[in-house]
Design an enzyme around this catalytic site. Structure first.
Site, PDB file in Angstrom:
ATOM      1  N   ASP A 144      -1.525  -0.251   6.140  1.00  0.00           N
ATOM      2  CA  ASP A 144      -1.821   0.390   7.417  1.00  0.00           C
ATOM      3  C   ASP A 144      -3.301   0.375   7.755  1.00  0.00           C
ATOM      4  O   ASP A 144      -3.673   0.717   8.868  1.00  0.00           O
ATOM      5  CB  ASP A 144      -1.372   1.858   7.368  1.00  0.00           C
ATOM      6  CG  ASP A 144      -2.296   2.699   6.485  1.00  0.00           C
ATOM      7  OD1 ASP A 144      -2.969   3.603   7.012  1.00  0.00           O
ATOM      8  OD2 ASP A 144      -2.352   2.436   5.272  1.00  0.00           O
ATOM      9  N   ASP A 162       0.867  -1.173   0.000  1.00  0.00           N
ATOM     10  CA  ASP A 162       0.000   0.000   0.000  1.00  0.00           C
ATOM     11  C   ASP A 162       0.912   1.233   0.000  1.00  0.00           C
ATOM     12  O   ASP A 162       2.097   1.144   0.356  1.00  0.00           O
ATOM     13  CB  ASP A 162      -0.896  -0.023   1.243  1.00  0.00           C
ATOM     14  CG  ASP A 162      -1.770   1.203   1.356  1.00  0.00           C
ATOM     15  OD1 ASP A 162      -2.417   1.559   0.356  1.00  0.00           O
ATOM     16  OD2 ASP A 162      -1.796   1.812   2.448  1.00  0.00           O
ATOM     17  N   ASP A 209      -0.113   5.193   0.826  1.00  0.00           N
ATOM     18  CA  ASP A 209      -0.290   6.206   1.865  1.00  0.00           C
ATOM     19  C   ASP A 209      -0.229   5.608   3.261  1.00  0.00           C
ATOM     20  O   ASP A 209      -0.915   4.624   3.563  1.00  0.00           O
ATOM     21  CB  ASP A 209      -1.635   6.909   1.686  1.00  0.00           C
ATOM     22  CG  ASP A 209      -1.681   7.759   0.419  1.00  0.00           C
ATOM     23  OD1 ASP A 209      -0.670   7.806  -0.298  1.00  0.00           O
ATOM     24  OD2 ASP A 209      -2.732   8.360   0.153  1.00  0.00           O
TER      25      ASP A 209
END
Length: 225
Positions: free
Chosen positions: A187, A14, A16
């Protein structure tokens, strides 16, 4: 199934708050504001939409429209030039530890890709910064030689992330479940469908819900030092 699939290993990342410790859309907004492309209140407007998005009261398609619509009508050549300048501006902000993480997978011969809900225009510069050629991002609708502001098809978000990855692998005659080993670093609890589909999910500085899920499932948690 090709024989190579038995020995193939895959690492997905991922973007961001995973590979980078900030929101790429906000960074792009500030970049355009500094060049006078966006008005002075663009940052606060974008932040407001982000808060609605996190609270679950704003659809990702609307967030995408907010990021892309101000650029609608501009030629792709201009946007790609700005993306190159954006890449140079972001280079000092890429964490060396995350560069090293990606490089370890690459040096081990693993197939690597960045998988992000961010629009491709913003995500691709980070792919270049991390040396990852394959960036699976939310596709923007292009009409003629300009962005329309809408998403072309499904966003690369939530369960759709798994769909996008599956299509990307299928184009290589591969299937996620047939790979010898696969990692996904994220996250966000929004990435649970893809995290649950790989053999080795890794939570990176996770949000509270993903942290609880990782602790319950025994997934490794990577904290950014």
């Amino acid at each position: 199934m090709p024989i190579s699939a038995f020995a193939m290993k895959l690492a997905l990342f991922d973007l961001d708050h995973t590979l980078i410790p900030f929101d790429s859309g906000m960074a792009w907004t500030r970049f355009l504001m500094a060049r006078g492309v966006l008005p002075a209140d663009a940052e606060s407007v974008y932040l407001g939409y982000c808060r609605q998005y996190v609270a679950g009261t704003l659809d990702i398609r609307e967030l995408h429209r907010v990021s892309v619509a101000p650029l609608a009508g501009l030629g792709l050549a201009v946007l790609r030039q700005w993306a190159g300048e954006f890449e140079a501006a972001m280079a000092p902000q890429v964490p060396p530890a995350m560069r090293a993480l990606v490089r370890r997978h690459q040096d081990a011969g693993h197939l690597c890709a960045i998988v992000t809900a961010t629009t491709w225009l913003i995500a691709e510069p980070f792919g270049r910064l991390f040396g990852v050629a394959d960036v699976i991002a939310t596709p923007s609708l292009v009409v003629g030689d300009a962005l329309d502001g809408a998403i072309d098809g499904d966003p690369c978000f939530g369960a759709h992330k798994l769909v996008h990855v599956s299509r990307w692998l299928a184009a290589r005659d591969l299937r996620l479940e047939a790979l010898e080993q696969s990692w996904f670093y994220s996250d966000s609890i929004n990435d649970l469908p893809l995290l649950g589909a790989v053999s080795d999910p890794v939570a990176v500085c996770p949000d509270d819900r993903l942290r609880a899920q990782a602790l319950q499932a025994g997934w490794p948690i990577l904290e950014r030092g």
